[in-house]
Design an enzyme around this catalytic site. Structure first.
Site, mmCIF file in Angstrom:
data_model
loop_
_atom_site.group_PDB
_atom_site.id
_atom_site.type_symbol
_atom_site.label_atom_id
_atom_site.label_comp_id
_atom_site.label_asym_id
_atom_site.label_seq_id
_atom_site.Cartn_x
_atom_site.Cartn_y
_atom_site.Cartn_z
ATOM 1 N N GLU A 1 0.752 -1.285 -0.033
ATOM 2 C CA GLU A 1 0.150 -0.013 -0.151
ATOM 3 C C GLU A 1 0.825 1.274 -0.027
ATOM 4 O OE1 GLU A 1 -0.669 -2.635 1.784
ATOM 5 O OE2 GLU A 1 -2.704 -3.213 1.246
ATOM 6 N N HIS B 1 -10.060 -6.031 9.953
ATOM 7 C CA HIS B 1 -10.665 -5.681 8.872
ATOM 8 C C HIS B 1 -12.279 -5.022 8.963
ATOM 9 C CE1 HIS B 1 -7.382 -8.384 7.702
ATOM 10 N NE2 HIS B 1 -7.534 -7.909 6.513
#
Lengths: 330, 337
Positions: A60, A129
């Site tokens: 990322e 998550h």
């Protein structure tokens, strides 16, 4: 009017803006062949090719840094961050670089990028998550934050974001991707900083963000059965925040509950509640109540996970308490 | 309800430093619970609660230098009103020049009985908890939220409570134009022998062949005593009977006892309840719209109760009125002189 899912609405917005502006491109993990784990981007790589729908390695900070540089040099990247929880990995690229590009360059550079990511618990995805981290981003000057509450908002806000000349972060609720709503065939944009009064009421104002707008609407239906008329407001963007609409409503009803799925402490609910108390204090007939997610890591256990987030019943219970003039103790 | 005071822990000690509270406002407190730590010249001591209840109206903070004897909190029966009245901070105290403490003195009782639970006529002592909107509207409409507190309505107040506030009895207006609500009435009671009036009535009925009802005598005597006490030119007595409509008598003390006093449409000066035919001995209705007099028979005595407020008359007049009435009832000759 036709109804499409939030996922289709995002897909349409991306396709329309990519057709309109050849400098736009999508970059992220699993965006091309897989079309993201949520299948939001299906079909885009077929139309625009792998040059404009770019799959990256799992890294990322790398692709976010690439996107910021690309934005500063004349393109409009649309970054796909698979889970909002991964925002911790790109904080420097987002908050130190993109957010400050225009300021640090004395206005000579801009970073017109869009970061699309998600939030929301109760999907049994575990503590890493399931977070709703938009307050982290909203805290940083230079970043706009949009929080669509339905397919209609998702499309209109994303198109506005792509055309914005500065960084915008959009948080979609990952539980709403399959939710349908009426979305016009013809093109439309939703301006930033304009709240939507979803339901008109007179006794109490419920301000909700993202999927908490639905929670507020369901709470309003429960309250209506008991003769309490609740107004529901969706700010649609928390940066910029349409305080005029919120203040107008609160001054009418004298009571307010702010509902958001981020952790309650130091969060969006606190910010909105504080502004209401600063700006509409003498119109309040009770404290402004914040309802966010519990200040705990989101549990994996379904039974536990479900009670960490605000529910319509919980909002209605607090609303009744507020109407009755009861005290709220820590 | 007891006050919590800063105790004198040293021989020559003017102030104590409140190190820290060990209980928070609103906390329940049991006898013997440690309330706060106080530092004197040489020692740190914990002060215990002498009464059970809730710690309320805390007016000193951790670190404050507090003069000995000053009330710093109240232990009350309920957790209501935990917020302290906006008490001025204790004046800054010059560095203590007290002698070093030579003898150890046990802490004195940290509490003394509070003077009164709440002032009966003045503004409430505590701070009134109300919503910002209720406070703003009350201010705009010249309403006093303190009156709700005095009337015993539970706090905090909201806009809907303003309706209750408006429905409370309102008497007069203060010089500032704010309405003032009198909730506490003043009361004077007296007792006097019935024999004198009985003999008087017997004498009139047998020797004078006149039928006399006690109520007429009461109205006449009361009007006369009232006039003597207040020098009023017009006295209208509203005679309230249990089974019949009220009668308004104009200057009944001017009429002969054998002739009914003229009735009038004028506003009553005071209300007279004649209880002498009932088992009731006195009425304390707490209604302050009019001064209210009740006369009941209690064995061989008349029990006189008079309720009034400072809006009606000054205390001396009321005392003169009741004692004059009792004197007339005890010996009707006083009415004639």
């Amino acid at each position: 009017m036709r109804e499409i899912t939030l996922s289709q609405a995002v897909n349409e917005a991306l396709a329309e803006e990519m057709r309109r502006d050849p400098t736009t491109f999508i970059i992220g993990e699993d965006v091309a062949e897989a079309g993201t784990p949520f299948k939001i981007l299906s079909g885009l790589v077929e139309e625009f090719g792998t040059g404009r729908v770019v799959d990256t390695p799992i890294g990322e900070p790398g692709f976010m840094g690439l996107a910021v540089g690309a934005a500063m040099t004349g393109t409009r990247p649309i970054v796909d961050l698979m889970f909002g929880d991964f925002i911790f990995l790109i904080m420097d690229q987002l908050c130190n670089q993109a957010a400050k590009t225009h300021y640090m360059s004395g206005g000579k550079l801009t970073a017109p990028l869009v970061l699309r990511t998600n939030l929301g618990a109760t999907r049994r995805s575990g503590a890493q998550h399931s977070q709703s981290l938009h307050a982290l981003v909203a805290h940083i000057p230079g970043l706009k934050v949009a929080m669509p509450s339905s397919a209609y908002e998702a499309k209109g806000l994303l198109k506005t974001a792509i055309r914005d000349n500065n960084p915008v972060v959009i948080f979609e609720d990952k539980l709403m991707y399959q939710d349908k709503a009426e979305v016009p065939e013809e093109e439309y944009l939703i301006p930033f900083g304009v709240a939507n009064v979803k339901r008109v009421g007179f006794d109490i104002t419920l301000v909700g963000t993202s999927s908490m707008v639905q929670v507020a609407e369901k709470a309003a239906e429960i309250l209506a059965l008991g003769g309490i008329s609740a107004e529901v407001i969706d700010p649609r963007t928390i940066v910029p925040l349409d305080m005029d609409t919120i203040n107008e409503s609160v001054r009418k009803t004298s009571r307010c509950i702010v509902i958001d799925e981020g952790h309650q402490s130091f969060g969006v609910t606190s910010e909105i509640a504080a502004r209401i108390m600063e700006q509409s204090f003498y119109h309040l007939d009770g404290p402004v109540i914040r309802m966010g997610a519990m200040d705990v890591p989101i549990p994996f256990s379904p039974a536990l996970e479900d009670i960490t987030v605000p529910t319509p019943e919980g909002v209605a219970a607090n609303a009744r308490k507020l109407m009755a003039g009861e005290m709220f103790h820590g | 309800m007891v006050d919590v005071i800063m105790p004198a822990l040293g021989m020559a000690q003017d102030t104590g430093k409140l190190l820290q509270w060990l209980k928070q406002p609103g906390d329940p407190v049991a006898v013997g619970d440690q309330l706060f730590e106080v530092e004197t010249d040489k020692s740190v001591m914990e002060v215990e609660a002498s009464e059970a209840g809730f710690l309320t109206q805390v007016s000193a903070s951790d670190g404050d230098e507090v003069p000995v004897g000053q009330v710093i909190a109240v232990i009350s029966a309920t957790a209501d009103n935990v917020v302290a009245a906006a008490a001025p901070k204790p004046a800054p105290v010059p560095d203590s020049v007290a002698e070093p403490q030579k003898t150890h003195v046990a802490p004195v009782a940290a509490t003394v009985p509070a003077a009164a639970p709440m002032s009966s006529t003045g503004a409430s002592t505590g701070r009134v908890l109300a919503s910002p909107k209720a406070k703003r509207l009350a201010k705009e409409q010249d309403l006093d939220l303190g009156a709700l507190a005095q009337a015993g309505h539970p706090q905090p107040y909201h806009v809907s409570d303003l309706e209750v506030l408006r429905s409370l009895p309102v008497i007069g207006a203060s010089p500032s134009g704010q309405t003032v609500i009198m909730v506490a009435t003043k009361q004077i009671t007296a007792r006097c022998p019935r024999q004198g009036s009985r003999d008087f009535i017997d004498w009139m009925e047998t020797d004078g062949a006149i039928t006399v009802v006690p109520t007429a005598i009461f109205a006449s005597f009361a009007a006369g005593a009232f006039r003597a006490a207040t020098e009023a030119a017009l006295v209208v007595v509203q005679v309230s009977g249990p089974d019949k409509d009220d009668v308004f008598l104009r200057n009944p003390d001017y009429s002969r006892l054998s002739v009914p006093a003229p009735e009038t449409d004028d506003d009553a000066t005071f209300v007279l309840h004649d209880l002498s035919d009932s088992f009731l001995t006195s009425l304390r209705l707490g209604d302050t719209t009019l001064p209210t007099l009740s006369i009941g028979a209690d064995g061989d005595s008349y029990a006189i109760t008079f309720e009034f407020s400072s809006e009606h008359m000054v205390d001396d007049q009321a005392i003169a009125f009741v004692s004059g009435l009792a004197r007339r009832l005890a010996d009707p000759l006083h009415h004639l002189v």
